[in-house]
Motif scaffolding. Structure first.
Motif, PDB file in Angstrom:
ATOM      1  N   ASP A  60       4.892   4.003   8.162  1.00  0.00           N
ATOM      2  CA  ASP A  60       3.754   3.353   7.558  1.00  0.00           C
ATOM      3  C   ASP A  60       2.544   3.818   8.354  1.00  0.00           C
ATOM      4  O   ASP A  60       2.174   3.160   9.314  1.00  0.00           O
ATOM      5  N   ASN A  68      -0.377   4.860   6.720  1.00  0.00           N
ATOM      6  CA  ASN A  68      -1.562   4.643   5.887  1.00  0.00           C
ATOM      7  C   ASN A  68      -2.418   5.896   5.746  1.00  0.00           C
ATOM      8  O   ASN A  68      -3.645   5.814   5.660  1.00  0.00           O
ATOM      9  N   GLY A 106      -3.227   1.122   2.245  1.00  0.00           N
ATOM     10  CA  GLY A 106      -2.670   0.033   3.029  1.00  0.00           C
ATOM     11  C   GLY A 106      -3.628  -0.347   4.139  1.00  0.00           C
ATOM     12  O   GLY A 106      -4.830  -0.180   4.006  1.00  0.00           O
ATOM     13  N   ARG A 117       0.406  -1.968   5.138  1.00  0.00           N
ATOM     14  CA  ARG A 117       1.225  -3.010   4.544  1.00  0.00           C
ATOM     15  C   ARG A 117       0.836  -4.380   5.094  1.00  0.00           C
ATOM     16  O   ARG A 117       0.506  -4.522   6.268  1.00  0.00           O
ATOM     17  N   LEU A 118       0.930  -5.368   4.220  1.00  0.00           N
ATOM     18  CA  LEU A 118       0.665  -6.746   4.599  1.00  0.00           C
ATOM     19  C   LEU A 118       1.855  -7.320   5.359  1.00  0.00           C
ATOM     20  O   LEU A 118       2.985  -6.850   5.214  1.00  0.00           O
ATOM     21  N   SER A 158       4.740  -8.125   3.133  1.00  0.00           N
ATOM     22  CA  SER A 158       5.600  -7.029   2.682  1.00  0.00           C
ATOM     23  C   SER A 158       6.755  -6.789   3.647  1.00  0.00           C
ATOM     24  O   SER A 158       7.861  -6.426   3.220  1.00  0.00           O
ATOM     25  N   HIS A 174      -2.476 -11.221  -5.522  1.00  0.00           N
ATOM     26  CA  HIS A 174      -2.663 -10.167  -4.528  1.00  0.00           C
ATOM     27  C   HIS A 174      -4.041  -9.502  -4.593  1.00  0.00           C
ATOM     28  O   HIS A 174      -4.381  -8.704  -3.711  1.00  0.00           O
ATOM     29  N   TRP A 219      -1.163   0.571  -5.714  1.00  0.00           N
ATOM     30  CA  TRP A 219      -1.276  -0.246  -4.508  1.00  0.00           C
ATOM     31  C   TRP A 219       0.037  -0.898  -4.109  1.00  0.00           C
ATOM     32  O   TRP A 219       0.451  -0.839  -2.952  1.00  0.00           O
ATOM     33  N   ARG A 220       0.730  -1.511  -5.050  1.00  0.00           N
ATOM     34  CA  ARG A 220       1.956  -2.217  -4.687  1.00  0.00           C
ATOM     35  C   ARG A 220       3.062  -1.265  -4.252  1.00  0.00           C
ATOM     36  O   ARG A 220       3.959  -1.661  -3.517  1.00  0.00           O
ATOM     37  N   GLN A 273       2.930  -1.077  -0.701  1.00  0.00           N
ATOM     38  CA  GLN A 273       3.380  -2.304  -0.041  1.00  0.00           C
ATOM     39  C   GLN A 273       4.909  -2.364   0.011  1.00  0.00           C
ATOM     40  O   GLN A 273       5.485  -2.722   1.028  1.00  0.00           O
TER      41      GLN A 273
END
Length: 414
Positions: free
Chosen positions: A61, A63, A68, A70-71, A74, A307, A377-378, A381
């Protein structure tokens, strides 16, 4: 077991109302995910079956694409999904291991991992491959290595002889009676045009890794060989699949694709059985193998409004970064002493201005944001690939006892 207790201390960067909403949303998402796993996947067992999988977790991850990071939410969903497996191969692990360590912390101390270093070069994307496994169920047998082709088998793409763009990774494991050499790949994609050299390189990569592992399997008296990962196989009829099948690999064919739109069969679980030991544990169950659609339970189509605030904050962050680049470029234009330096700064300013305009349009248009949420976007995530699973039989005690009895019966008496 997932460390659910961490939810009590999660989302500290949010204000109190937003923190409460995020905690409730995540708990509800986890409940839906757990229910869906129970309904769609086999139950894990202590010693009679093995639940094995593969998952390309998109760009995990660093980015690098700016969608992102990621949250916190997630990470709980990713951990819950991984905890449904006894062992899972993962692709697209990135250079920065900080997010991966966060995932392992949420997974809890019962899980372990082994992974490669990053693959260098433009085709390697500085990605890693790895395996995550439940230590109470899986034993690592001490052999791990990246697959490097001898020169005579290297992949020709017309211009030169090449190794794999992203080096395949193989390890030996044991679960119960079942010993297996587990290899994972992330095959070069290149181009979708079958006549192109880049497409041909993709086919040659699949052919090369299948041929290499098939050769190893023929000489191996101990391990069953399983090959999984992101093969970038379009369907079961084309050249990409043929390159895998021609070397004797059997594939658990799924009815839906593993990409987010469920139209492509990029990811596969294949095997070369030894003494017919790779067998579905409960084929009559209807869920002995399959693809798990994450977006049917978390980050669902209907969850856009939930979201949108977090996603919009990320968009505003990109806009602020573009504004900072514009200001720096303006300063470089003012300070430039040559035409070349001024032109480069003007080009950078124009790129920044276009980025600002694009982000402003996105922030102002709810329909555009919803399309962005659904299509892009998702997937940063969770992933743009769904995990694959298969339940294998690993308890061969009855067969072993039968063989021993037959041997005893055949012994001469007196």
């Amino acid at each position: 077991m997932v460390a659910y207790w961490k939810l009590r201390y999660a989302f500290k960067r949010l204000d109190k109302p937003a923190r409460r909403a995020a905690r409730i949303r995540t708990i509800d998402g986890l409940a839906r995910l757990r229910q869906a796993i129970a309904e769609r996947m086999p139950d894990r067992t202590a010693s009679s079956t093995l639940l094995l999988g593969t998952w390309n977790i998109r760009n995990f991850d660093d980015n690098r694409f700016g969608h992102g990071p990621r949250l916190e939410e997630s990470f709980f969903y990713l951990a819950e999904m991984i905890s449904a497996f006894d062992i899972v191969a993962v692709q697209e692990l990135c250079d920065d291991l900080g997010p991966f360590q966060e995932l392992m912390n949420v997974l809890g101390p019962g899980y372990d991992f082994i992974m490669t270093d990053v693959t260098e070069g433009p085709g390697g994307n500085r990605e890693r491959l790895g395996f995550l496994y439940d230590r109470s169920k899986i034993s690592f047998k001490g052999v791990a290595g990246e697959i490097v082709l001898p020169f005579s088998r290297q992949i020709s793409d017309v211009t030169k002889e090449r190794q794999f763009a992203r080096t395949p990774f193989s390890c030996t494991f044991q679960s119960g009676w079942f010993k297996f050499a587990f290899a994972t790949v992330h095959i070069y994609y290149g181009s979708s045009s079958p006549g192109s050299d880049k497409f041909k390189r993709r086919v040659k990569e699949i052919d090369a890794v299948a041929k290499f592992i098939a050769g190893r399997a023929r000489r191996d008296p101990v391990y069953n060989h399983i090959l999984v990962g992101d093969f970038n196989i379009e369907d079961f009829e084309g050249e990409t699949f043929d390159a895998l099948a021609r070397h004797g690999f059997e594939v658990f064919r799924n009815k839906i694709g593993s990409n987010a739109k469920k139209t492509k069969f990029y990811d596969q679980i294949s095997f070369l059985p030894k003494h017919k030991q790779v067998a579905l544990a409960n084929p009559e169950s209807g869920k002995a193998h399959g693809v798990f659609d994450m977006f049917s339970v978390v980050f669902r189509d209907q969850d856009f409004d939930l979201h949108d605030p977090a996603m919009s904050a990320i968009i505003r962050g990109r806009r602020d970064a573009a504004e900072a680049r514009r200001v720096k470029a303006e300063a470089r234009i003012s300070a430039a002493t040559t035409d070349t330096a001024r032109e480069r700064a003007q080009k950078d300013r124009d790129i920044a201005v276009r980025s600002i305009e694009a982000e402003d349009l996105l922030l102002a248009d709810r329909d555009a944001r919803e399309a962005y949420y659904l299509d892009d976007w998702r997937t940063f995530q969770i992933s743009d690939h769904f995990p694959l699973f298969v339940e294998l039989k690993i308890d061969f005690a009855d067969n072993y006892l039968q063989r021993m009895r037959a041997e005893a019966e055949s012994e001469a008496v007196g």
